[in-house]
Design an enzyme around this catalytic site. Structure first.
Site, mmCIF file in Angstrom:
data_model
loop_
_atom_site.group_PDB
_atom_site.id
_atom_site.type_symbol
_atom_site.label_atom_id
_atom_site.label_comp_id
_atom_site.label_asym_id
_atom_site.label_seq_id
_atom_site.Cartn_x
_atom_site.Cartn_y
_atom_site.Cartn_z
ATOM 1 N N ASP A 100 0.865 -1.185 0.000
ATOM 2 C CA ASP A 100 0.000 0.000 0.000
ATOM 3 C C ASP A 100 0.901 1.235 0.000
ATOM 4 O OD1 ASP A 100 -2.434 -1.545 0.453
ATOM 5 O OD2 ASP A 100 -1.734 -1.787 2.521
ATOM 6 N N ARG A 130 -1.423 -2.904 -3.912
ATOM 7 C CA ARG A 130 -2.742 -2.918 -3.285
ATOM 8 C C ARG A 130 -3.307 -1.499 -3.280
ATOM 9 N NH1 ARG A 130 -7.261 -6.135 -2.312
ATOM 10 N NH2 ARG A 130 -8.174 -5.579 -0.336
ATOM 11 N N ARG A 132 -13.178 1.008 -6.206
ATOM 12 C CA ARG A 132 -12.784 1.471 -4.871
ATOM 13 C C ARG A 132 -12.013 2.798 -4.909
ATOM 14 N NH1 ARG A 132 -10.882 -3.799 -1.393
ATOM 15 N NH2 ARG A 132 -12.915 -4.766 -1.330
ATOM 16 N N LYS A 152 -13.668 3.472 -1.759
ATOM 17 C CA LYS A 152 -14.643 2.696 -0.995
ATOM 18 C C LYS A 152 -14.787 3.411 0.355
ATOM 19 C CE LYS A 152 -15.140 -1.700 1.441
ATOM 20 N NZ LYS A 152 -15.961 -2.813 0.943
#
Ligand SMILES: *[C@@H]1O[C@H](CO)[C@@H](O)[C@H](O)[C@H]1NC(C)=O
Length: 375
Positions: A172, A194, A254, A257
C-alpha cells in the site's frame, strides 16, 4: 554592514521558505503543523530516511532525490494465486495472511516473486513533515505507514511508486490506522500493488488529502484491463476526511470505498477515465460530493450501497447550516450518474473545519495542479 545584514536575512528567509511546508491544510486537518520549524534534514540513504521518519523527534525531512527501497529487504518466491486468471494483463495475488487459501480456494495457484520491501510501508512517527524538493522527492519500492496513535504529520510533494504492482498485497502506498491530524498534499502514487491510500479499521481522526494524484495506470490489474482496482479505502471507525482538489485517474474500483464510520467531504476533485466504479459507499459511510468533475467515468457510484450520500445536481442551500456554504453541483462528461439527497448526516459537519468549495468548472484545472512536482 546594514545592507549585508539585510541581504543575509533575506537569504536566510529564502532558504527557510524553500525548506518548509507550502501552504496550510484546509478542512478537517486544519492546524496540522508536522515537524513545525525544526531545522530541516536531508537524508541521503534509505536507512537515514527510515531513521528520521521513525525516531521520536519533531522533524522536517526534505527529499531531494529518489530513495529506492527495491532490493533492500531481498526478494521472496512463494505460491500465490490467480483469482482473475493468468492473462498477462491480470494481477495475481500473494498469499498474505492466507488470503489465497482462505478466500480464493478455487483460484489457480501460481508462483509469485516479489520485492519484500514493498509489502510494508516505512513507519512514520508523530510531528514529522516529509517534503519533496521540486520534483525530486521520490520513494520507490516502499510506501509510508502511520499507525498506532501517531499524529500531526504532513506529507507534501512526494511521489510514491513501484510497490510490486503485479501483485495484490504487494504493498500500500499510504496507510493510516489509529491516527489524528494527518495532511497528505501534492502526493503522486503510481504502480501500486494494493491500495493507493488505505485508512484502516481503527479511527484515523482528522485527515486532509489534497492536490494529490492517484494514477491507476498499470500493466497488471485485477480487472485485467490496465485500470487499477484498489484505489482509496476509507473504512475506519470515526474518520473525518477532507478530500479536495485531487485527481483520480484510470481506476476500475474502490476510488474510494467508503464505509466504517467515515465522514467524507469530497470537494473539487477530478475523477477521470474510469472503467468500473469510483464510489463504493457502504453502511456507515457518510459522504458529501460537491464541485467535482466526473469525466469518462463509467460508474461514479456503485449501485446498492447502504451509505449516506449528498450530491446535488444544482447549487444547494441544504449544506449551508453545517458546512457554511451552499453545496456545489458536480459536473459529468461521458459519465454515469451520481446523486444523493440524504441530508440526515450533514449535522456531523457542525463545528468542524470545513474546506471551501467552488464551481465544478474550476475543478477541471485539477488535472494540471494535482500531484508531486507541482509546487
Ligand atoms: C508532538 O509535538 C507536541 C508539541 O510540541 C508535543 O506536545 C507532543 O508530545 C509531540 N508528540 C510526540 C509523540 O512526540
Amino acid at each position: 554592514m546594514r545592507s549585508s545584514a539585510l541581504l543575509y536575512s533575506a537569504l536566510t528567509a529564502l532558504a527557510q521558505t524553500a525548506a518548509a511546508v507550502t501552504g496550510a491544510a484546509e478542512g478537517f486537518a486544519k492546524g496540522v503543523t508536522g515537524g513545525g520549524n525544526a531545522s530541516p534534514v536531508y537524508p541521503t540513504t534509505t536507512a537515514q530516511l527510515v531513521s528520521y521518519l521513525g525516531d521520536s523527534q519533531a522533524r522536517v525531512i526534505m527529499l531531494d532525490r529518489t530513495f529506492d527501497f527495491t532490493g533492500t529487504e531481498g526478494t521472496a518466491t512463494e505460491t500465490g494465486c490467480a483469482p482473475w486468471g493468468t492473462g498477462s494483463g491480470c494481477q495475481t495475488a500473494l498469499n498474505k495472511n492466507n488470503w489465497c487459501t482462505d478466500y480464493q480456494p478455487n483460484a489457480p495457484k501460481v508462483s509469485v516473486k516479489y520485492d519484500k520491501a514493498g509489502v510494508l510501508g516505512i513507519t512514520v512517527k508523530s510531528n514529522k513533515s516529509l517534503i519533496g524538493v521540486g520534483n525530486k522527492g521520490v520513494i520507490k519500492g516502499k510506501g509510508i505507514r502511520m499507525v498506532s496513535g501517531v499524529q500531526n504529520i504532513i506529507i507534501q510533494n512526494v511521489q510514491i511508486t513501484n510497490l510490486n504492482p503485479q501483485y495484490v498485497w504487494g504493498g500500500d502506498a499510504i496507510t493510516l490506522d489509529n491516527t489524528d491530524m494527518i495532511w497528505i498534499d501534492h502526493v503522486t502514487t503510481s504502480l501500486i500493488g494494493r491500495q493507493h491510500v488505505v485508512l484502516g479499521n481503527n479511527a484515523c481522526g482528522r485527515v486532509t488529502i489534497s492536490n494529490s494524484k492517484f494514477d491507476g495506470q498499470s500493466s497488471w490489474s485485477a480487472t485485467c484491463n490496465t485500470y487499477h482496482y484498489w484505489g482509496l479505502y476509507f473504512t475506519g471507525s470515526n474518520d473525518m476526511i477532507t478530500f479536495k482538489n485531487n485527481y483520480i485517474y484510470h481506476m476500475s474500483g474502490r476510488s474510494p470505498k467508503v464505509a466504517g464510520n467515515t465522514l467524507l467531504h469530497a470537494v473539487n476533485n477530478y475523477w477521470h477515465d474510469s472503467k468500473g466504479h469510483a464510489f463504493e459507499l457502504d453502511a456507515g459511510g457518510k459522504v458529501v460530493v460537491e464541485g467535482s468533475v466526473f469525466q469518462n467515468v463509467e460508474t461514479p457510484l456503485e449501485a446498492g450501497g447502504a451509505g449516506k450520500l449528498f450530491a446535488s445536481s444544482s447549487t444547494n442551500a441544504a449544506c449551508s447550516q453545517y458546512l457554511g456554504h451552499a453545496c456545489q453541483a458536480n459536473g459529468f462528461g461521458s459519465s454515469g450518474a451520481l446523486s444523493g439527497s440524504d441530508t440526515s448526516f450533514l449535522s456531523y459537519f457542525a463545528g468542524k473545519n470545513i474546506a471551501s468549495a467552488t464551481d465544478y468548472n474550476t475543478a477541471k484545472n485539477v488535472i494540471n495542479t494535482a500531484g508531486s512536482g507541482k509546487i
